[in-house]
Design a protein around this motif. Structure first.
Motif: not given
Length: 458
Positions: A16-42
């Motif tokens: 499963m680790m190998i599969l996850a590694y392969v996905l990092t090459w097949l899928l486009p890298a992407g991200s959401f913007d993040t903020v820190t909430n009132s509890q100090g969590r991102e």
């Protein structure tokens, strides 16, 4: 016909680790913007997903360096397990546990169904209210010894525990680590909607117990029907003669029970976690040694033996943690979340609610941490629920059922893999036992989601 040999659980996890590694090459890298909430969590900001300009391709070397990193990340539960194993070995060497088992067998030898039912109910209540999970691990070997002595197998015993805590999380009334966190992120009033969740507690308990007892009864009537029949590691040594429950052993048991009560209070009131719990169990081993009259040299040997028996379990936990870390390091975890959530905006309210349940279930494989999953997914699911016309409370319910139920089957769940490792149960045998129940839970969960939409669950 040639019988297919299923690889060792460690081999499966590395695959499963190998599969996850392969996905990092097949899928486009992407991200959401993040903020820190009132509890100090991102937390992520919905609607901000974007494909990154630079694709971060992990070198092949990362597939191997992530393992020691993951073991370091999971050090809390790993060292907690070592201390539990050592402490339980010390307590067991006093004869107190075996003496207690002898007493319980006298009472439950002709009522095995009651033993399973009340065990499962206890685990459900603990998980539903104060979010207990890892804290059950010290009880695994005790429960197994009890069940095996009345002709059930290790899967029956582990089933009572894992189904209990899985359903407890899935229908939790006020679990502070999942329900309250998710409600906070979704901006829903804390503990609200508890009555409907409490109503769900009963039918899911009935479904889980029916599945477990049907299997256990089959094993009682025919031991060869056990899914772990012939697997030496999954067969605990049977105790033919139980020691007398004398004053010293009673004192050890009472002190152990008192310690468990203190742990529950510490978790609920003072937010104790692995460090405090590990310290308490180590202290329990010392006091038990003093009460029993053993020498500290003998206790130290037993402690070392008990801890060493969980080395394989520790490795399973580290490998399971590696999967999520590879996806995060390759910056494709948010890509997976976005791709799964986007289709929900194109279907009706009822189908959207059921879709949320299935999406949260899938995401539990990639983000097995309950609170972690809440911080990543709820900021996305809450606004989607507004768009498709269902309440945010429904989105929270989908999250907690997806998280709770999948905890019983995903190999990335450190608690599950720890329990299976302690008991010597191969993952494929556990999968064969739990997979049919998962289908029943998903069917019942889908009905619950539709009902929640129809009644305007708030």
């Amino acid at each position: 016909m040639t019988k297919i040999k299923v690889p060792h659980t460690l081999v499966l996890l590395f695959g499963m680790m190998i599969l996850a590694y392969v996905l990092t090459w097949l899928l486009p890298a992407g991200s959401f913007d993040t903020v820190t909430n009132s509890q100090g969590r991102e937390v992520v900001v919905p609607g901000t997903f974007h494909v990154l300009d630079e694709q971060k391709h992990l070198p092949v070397w990362e597939l191997f360096t992530v393992i020691p990193r993951a073991l370091a990340e999971a050090q809390g539960i790993i060292f907690f397990l070592f201390i539990i194993g050592g402490a339980l070995s010390v307590i067991r060497s006093t004869g107190a546990i075996d003496a207690m088992l002898g007493r319980l067998l006298t009472r439950f030898s002709h009522r095995p169904a009651l033993l399973l039912f009340f065990s499962m109910l206890a685990f459900m209540v603990g998980s539903s209210t104060i979010g207990m999970a890892e804290e059950y691990i010290p009880l695994v070997l005790i429960l197994i010894s009890l069940c095996v002595a009345i002709k059930m197998d290790t899967i029956s015993a582990v089933g009572a525990m894992v189904i209990g805590y899985g359903v407890g999380y899935g229908t939790a009334v006020l679990n502070p680590f999942t329900v309250l966190v998710a409600q906070g992120v979704a901006e829903v009033e804390p503990t609200s909607g508890w009555a409907f969740r409490l109503a769900l507690f009963v039918p899911f308990l009935a479904i889980g117990f029916h599945h477990l007892w049907r299997y256990a009864k089959t094993v009682i009537n025919d031991p060869k029907a056990s899914l772990v029949y012939g697997i030496a590691d999954a067969q605990p040594p049977a105790a033919s003669d139980y020691p007398e429950l004398d004053i010293r052993r009673k004192a050890v048991l009472w002190f152990t029970l008192t310690t468990l009560v203190i742990i529950v209070i510490g978790i609920a009131q003072y937010h104790w976690y692995f460090i405090e719990l590990g310290a308490i169990f180590f202290l329990l081993a010392i006091v038990s040694t003093l009460i029993s009259g053993q020498s500290f040299d003998e206790a130290a040997k037993n402690f070392t033996i008990g801890a060493s028996e969980l080395t394989g379990t520790a490795l399973l936990i580290g490998f399971a943690r590696s999967i999520e870390m590879l996806l995060s390091d390759g910056q494709v975890l948010h890509t997976v979340v976005n791709a799964l959530a986007e289709p929900l905006t194109n279907v009706g309210a009822e189908f959207s609610a059921v879709g949320m349940l299935f999406i949260q279930s899938i995401l539990n494989f990639f983000i097995p941490s309950g609170s972690g999953q809440a911080y990543v997914t709820m900021p996305i699911m809450a606004p989607i629920s507004d768009l498709v016309g269902v309440s945010r409370q429904v989105a929270v319910l989908a999250y907690q059922m997806g998280d709770g139920f999948m905890n019983m089957i995903v190999p990335t769940n450190a608690v599950l893999m720890g329990i299976l490792g302690m008991c010597g149960i191969p993952y494929d045998r556990w999968f064969r036992f739990i997979a049919p129940l998962m289908l029943k839970f998903f069917f019942a969960g889908s009905i619950a989601m539709v009902i929640a939409v129809l009644i305007g669950y708030q």
